[in-house]
Design an enzyme around this catalytic site. Structure first.
Site, PDB file in Angstrom:
ATOM      1  N   GLY A 153       0.858  -1.183   0.000  1.00  0.00           N
ATOM      2  CA  GLY A 153       0.000   0.000   0.000  1.00  0.00           C
ATOM      3  C   GLY A 153       0.893   1.230   0.000  1.00  0.00           C
ATOM      4  N   ARG A 232       1.610  -3.772  12.539  1.00  0.00           N
ATOM      5  CA  ARG A 232       0.915  -4.056  13.795  1.00  0.00           C
ATOM      6  C   ARG A 232       1.450  -5.375  14.340  1.00  0.00           C
ATOM      7  NH1 ARG A 232      -0.444   0.493  13.932  1.00  0.00           N
ATOM      8  NH2 ARG A 232      -2.523   1.392  13.953  1.00  0.00           N
ATOM      9  N   GLU A 261       0.822  -3.682  23.416  1.00  0.00           N
ATOM     10  CA  GLU A 261       1.659  -2.505  23.708  1.00  0.00           C
ATOM     11  C   GLU A 261       1.012  -1.689  24.819  1.00  0.00           C
ATOM     12  OE1 GLU A 261       2.003  -0.350  20.044  1.00  0.00           O
ATOM     13  OE2 GLU A 261       2.742  -2.078  18.974  1.00  0.00           O
ATOM     14  N   HIS A 279       6.951   1.736  19.225  1.00  0.00           N
ATOM     15  CA  HIS A 279       5.921   2.197  18.276  1.00  0.00           C
ATOM     16  C   HIS A 279       6.114   3.692  17.943  1.00  0.00           C
ATOM     17  CE1 HIS A 279       1.548   1.404  16.795  1.00  0.00           C
ATOM     18  NE2 HIS A 279       2.147   2.304  16.037  1.00  0.00           N
TER      19      HIS A 279
HETATM   20  C1  8YV Z   1       0.261   6.113  15.865  1.00  0.00           C
HETATM   21  C2  8YV Z   1       0.020   4.343  14.045  1.00  0.00           C
HETATM   22  O1  8YV Z   1       1.287   5.951  16.795  1.00  0.00           O
HETATM   23  O2  8YV Z   1      -0.932   5.634  12.336  1.00  0.00           O
HETATM   24  C3  8YV Z   1      -0.919   4.563  12.919  1.00  0.00           C
HETATM   25  O3  8YV Z   1      -1.676   3.624  12.592  1.00  0.00           O
HETATM   26  O4  8YV Z   1       0.207   3.254  14.468  1.00  0.00           O
HETATM   27  C4  8YV Z   1       0.769   5.489  14.614  1.00  0.00           C
HETATM   28  O5  8YV Z   1       0.923   6.489  13.685  1.00  0.00           O
HETATM   29  C5  8YV Z   1      -1.006   5.601  16.452  1.00  0.00           C
HETATM   30  O6  8YV Z   1      -2.088   5.940  15.634  1.00  0.00           O
HETATM   31  C6  8YV Z   1      -1.265   6.155  17.840  1.00  0.00           C
HETATM   32  O7  8YV Z   1      -1.624   7.474  17.813  1.00  0.00           O
END
Ligand code: 8YV
Length: 314
Positions: A153, A232, A261, A279
């Site tokens: 993607g 993820r 997490e 993360h």
């Molecule tokens: C953020 C993420 O840390 O965009 C995502 O899906 O995993 C990260 O950019 C998460 O959204 C927590 O705010």
């Protein structure tokens, strides 16, 4: 005119709050002791949820808010939002694609380099004085190797672009073969793993990708292969990954994401063939500012009766 009521599930960066509070009646759920009682009390008023990728929005929450119109997600991944429940209720959902793509792709490459060239270990080696009496063991090259991307993607494509700069041979596995790319398509994750040195997960989380990288793929990746995850924790069978790292089934891993997490499996920290990050894929000031603005722009578009800028579904 009354400001629309927006329920925030968890905090956003401090700099976001003045603009949000100027435009909306903000309900800060993370500061509330009895969340259920609070939601019951304000259920009728709440017209939007502002959440984060890690916090999402459950079906139960969506159902508890009869006048909910939209959910804005600070993050591109919407796997923690019950999209089925939202769609069934006609609740719109926005996320923050594109603005974070470059940072996440940068981090994927950084993890490849860090684990291959033992950058964290080398830093410790200099700091603790080991350099006075020995030298670091030799590592292996990163450039020119074979990169296998799971999920081509936006982020997968940005990783591929960077990998081409490292003269890598690029293959990918995707739900569908892409006709617009020069990269080699593999029909299964296992086939991809068998023909790459770096298996990089860039696929969206959620039910469709749950544990799609399992022990067969890790065995196919083999004792000289590295696994990199910036997607993820759910996309890999974590028990199989731990077993593979502990037993030399694969050479190493660079991981920015995990199950549970931040309370991740403590066995990861005992391994010396991994680089572990908390993360931080999108965690630059530049990107987090762009993400916050995009959440606000989506909310503003919705309340102005305009289409969302970045809708998750049509
Ligand atoms: C953020 C993420 O840390 O965009 C995502 O899906 O995993 C990260 O950019 C998460 O959204 C927590 O705010």
């Amino acid at each position: 005119m009354k400001k629309p009521d927006v329920l925030m599930i968890g905090p956003y960066p401090d700099w976001e709050m003045p603009a949000l509070e100027a435009a909306y009646q903000v309900h800060k759920l993370w500061l509330v002791d009895d969340r259920d009682a609070y939601i019951n009390r304000h259920a009728e008023d709440i017209r939007a949820i502002a959440t984060r990728g890690d916090l999402g929005a459950s079906a139960e929450l969506i159902e508890a808010l009869p006048n909910l119109e939209m959910i804005g997600c600070f993050g591109v991944g919407t796997d923690a939002i019950n999209l089925t429940a939202a769609q069934a209720r006609g609740v719109k959902v926005s996320n923050t694609p594109d603005v974070l793509t470059g940072d996440v792709a940068d981090l994927a490459i950084a993890l490849c380099l860090a684990v291959t060239r033992k950058i964290p270990d080398s830093d410790v080696f200099v700091r603790d004085g080991s350099w006075n009496s020995s030298t670091m063991p030799l590592t292996s090259r990163f450039f020119g190797k074979r990169m296998g991307i799971v999920g081509l993607g936006r982020i997968g494509m940005a990783i591929a672009k960077r990998a081409s700069g490292f003269d890598m041979e690029i293959s990918y596995h995707n739900r569908n073969k892409r006709l617009d790319v020069p990269y080699h398509y593999c029909e299964t994750v296992e086939a991809l793993a068998a023909q790459c040195d770096y298996l990089v997960a860039a696929v969206a989380g959620g039910a469709a990708s749950k544990a799609m990288i399992g022990s067969a793929a890790l065995i196919a990746l083999g004792p000289e292969g590295y696994f990199i995850n910036i997607a993820r924790g759910s996309v890999v069978d974590e028990a199989a990954l731990l077993h593979s790292l502990q037993n030399g089934v694969i050479k190493g891993a660079g991981l920015d994401v995990f199950l549970n997490e931040p309370k991740i499996d403590t066995r990861f920290a005992k391994l010396n063939n991994v680089v572990l990050l908390p993360h931080i894929g999108s965690a630059t000031l530049d990107t987090r500012k762009a993400m916050g603005k995009l959440v606000r722009d989506n909310l503003a578009a919705h309340f102005a009766g305009k289409p969302l800028l970045t809708p998750v579904f049509a």
